[in-house]
Design an enzyme around this catalytic site. Structure first.
Site, PDB file in Angstrom:
ATOM      1  N   GLU A   1       0.829  -1.218   0.000  1.00 27.42           N
ATOM      2  CA  GLU A   1       0.000   0.000   0.000  1.00 27.42           C
ATOM      3  C   GLU A   1       0.859   1.262   0.000  1.00 27.42           C
ATOM      4  O   GLU A   1       0.426   2.309  -0.444  1.00 27.42           O
ATOM      5  CB  GLU A   1      -0.868   0.069   1.257  1.00 27.42           C
ATOM      6  CG  GLU A   1      -2.048  -0.835   1.307  1.00 27.42           C
ATOM      7  CD  GLU A   1      -2.869  -0.566   2.539  1.00 27.42           C
ATOM      8  OE1 GLU A   1      -3.912   0.102   2.414  1.00 27.42           O
ATOM      9  OE2 GLU A   1      -2.460  -1.008   3.642  1.00 27.42           O
TER      10      GLU A   1
ATOM     11  N   TYR B   1     -13.233  28.034   5.229  1.00 26.03           N
ATOM     12  CA  TYR B   1     -13.073  26.663   4.737  1.00 26.03           C
ATOM     13  C   TYR B   1     -11.910  26.526   3.759  1.00 26.03           C
ATOM     14  O   TYR B   1     -11.293  25.480   3.684  1.00 26.03           O
ATOM     15  CB  TYR B   1     -14.362  26.121   4.121  1.00 26.03           C
ATOM     16  CG  TYR B   1     -14.921  26.931   2.974  1.00 26.03           C
ATOM     17  CD1 TYR B   1     -14.430  26.799   1.682  1.00 26.03           C
ATOM     18  CD2 TYR B   1     -15.959  27.822   3.191  1.00 26.03           C
ATOM     19  CE1 TYR B   1     -14.940  27.532   0.637  1.00 26.03           C
ATOM     20  CE2 TYR B   1     -16.483  28.570   2.151  1.00 26.03           C
ATOM     21  CZ  TYR B   1     -15.974  28.422   0.875  1.00 26.03           C
ATOM     22  OH  TYR B   1     -16.482  29.152  -0.159  1.00 26.03           O
TER      23      TYR B   1
ATOM     24  N   VAL C   1      -5.980   5.124   8.881  1.00 25.34           N
ATOM     25  CA  VAL C   1      -6.995   6.163   8.648  1.00 25.34           C
ATOM     26  C   VAL C   1      -7.363   6.837   9.974  1.00 25.34           C
ATOM     27  O   VAL C   1      -7.691   8.021   9.999  1.00 25.34           O
ATOM     28  CB  VAL C   1      -8.245   5.611   7.929  1.00 25.34           C
ATOM     29  CG1 VAL C   1      -7.930   5.221   6.504  1.00 25.34           C
ATOM     30  CG2 VAL C   1      -8.880   4.455   8.679  1.00 25.34           C
ATOM     31  N   GLU C   2      -7.268   6.088  11.074  1.00 30.38           N
ATOM     32  CA  GLU C   2      -7.548   6.667  12.393  1.00 30.38           C
ATOM     33  C   GLU C   2      -6.583   7.810  12.711  1.00 30.38           C
ATOM     34  O   GLU C   2      -6.977   8.830  13.279  1.00 30.38           O
ATOM     35  CB  GLU C   2      -7.442   5.589  13.485  1.00 30.38           C
ATOM     36  CG  GLU C   2      -8.523   4.528  13.429  1.00 30.38           C
ATOM     37  CD  GLU C   2      -8.202   3.338  12.523  1.00 30.38           C
ATOM     38  OE1 GLU C   2      -8.887   2.312  12.663  1.00 30.38           O
ATOM     39  OE2 GLU C   2      -7.295   3.428  11.666  1.00 30.38           O
TER      40      GLU C   2
ATOM     41  N   LYS D   1     -10.777   5.176   2.398  1.00 36.85           N
ATOM     42  CA  LYS D   1      -9.876   4.608   1.387  1.00 36.85           C
ATOM     43  C   LYS D   1     -10.728   3.738   0.477  1.00 36.85           C
ATOM     44  O   LYS D   1     -11.790   3.258   0.866  1.00 36.85           O
ATOM     45  CB  LYS D   1      -8.781   3.765   2.049  1.00 36.85           C
ATOM     46  CG  LYS D   1      -7.782   4.599   2.813  1.00 36.85           C
ATOM     47  CD  LYS D   1      -6.774   3.809   3.616  1.00 36.85           C
ATOM     48  CE  LYS D   1      -6.209   2.594   3.008  1.00 36.85           C
ATOM     49  NZ  LYS D   1      -5.132   1.968   3.770  1.00 36.85           N
TER      50      LYS D   1
END
Length: 120
Positions: free
Chosen positions: A21, A53, A74-75, A100
């Site tokens: 990955e 933003y 991802v955490e 993902k």
């Protein structure tokens, strides 16, 4: 509470637990909900009375592309983004989703959603 949102914010990141990955950048989607500390902007029509933003998007992108260490989970991406938005932009509450794509056979999307802070 007024909530500013950024949906389908796409980035290319080196991320993942597995060595395969981490060979090339892969697409990651962020969906952000940002609690505003007050609702003055609706009446004033001034960006200074809200969270910009555009500035959030630039800061998040820069921090993820220039992270001091590689990010595997991802955490970890979600925590980093939530911390930036709360600490640097003064949001009392934030919800961050990180997605993902097609990493595990048979699963189109995988990810995490976190909420940090307190809704006013």
């Amino acid at each position: 509470m007024d909530i500013l949102f950024l949906r389908d914010f796409r980035l290319e990141l080196i991320i993942g637990v597995y060595e395969w990955e981490r060979k090339v950048p892969q697409p990651v989607r962020l969906d952000l909900e940002i609690g505003l500390p007050d609702s003055k902007a609706g009446g004033s029509d001034h960006v200074a009375d809200t969270i910009d933003y555009g500035a959030v998007a630039i800061r998040v992108k820069d921090s993820l592309h220039n992270a001091p260490r590689s990010i595997a989970l991802v955490e970890s991406v979600a925590e980093l983004v939530a911390t930036i938005i709360r600490d640097e932009f003064g949001a009392p509450w934030v919800k961050v989703s990180v997605t993902k794509f097609a990493i595990v056979p048979g699963i189109k999307e995988l990810g995490i959603t976190i909420e940090r802070g307190t809704r006013l």
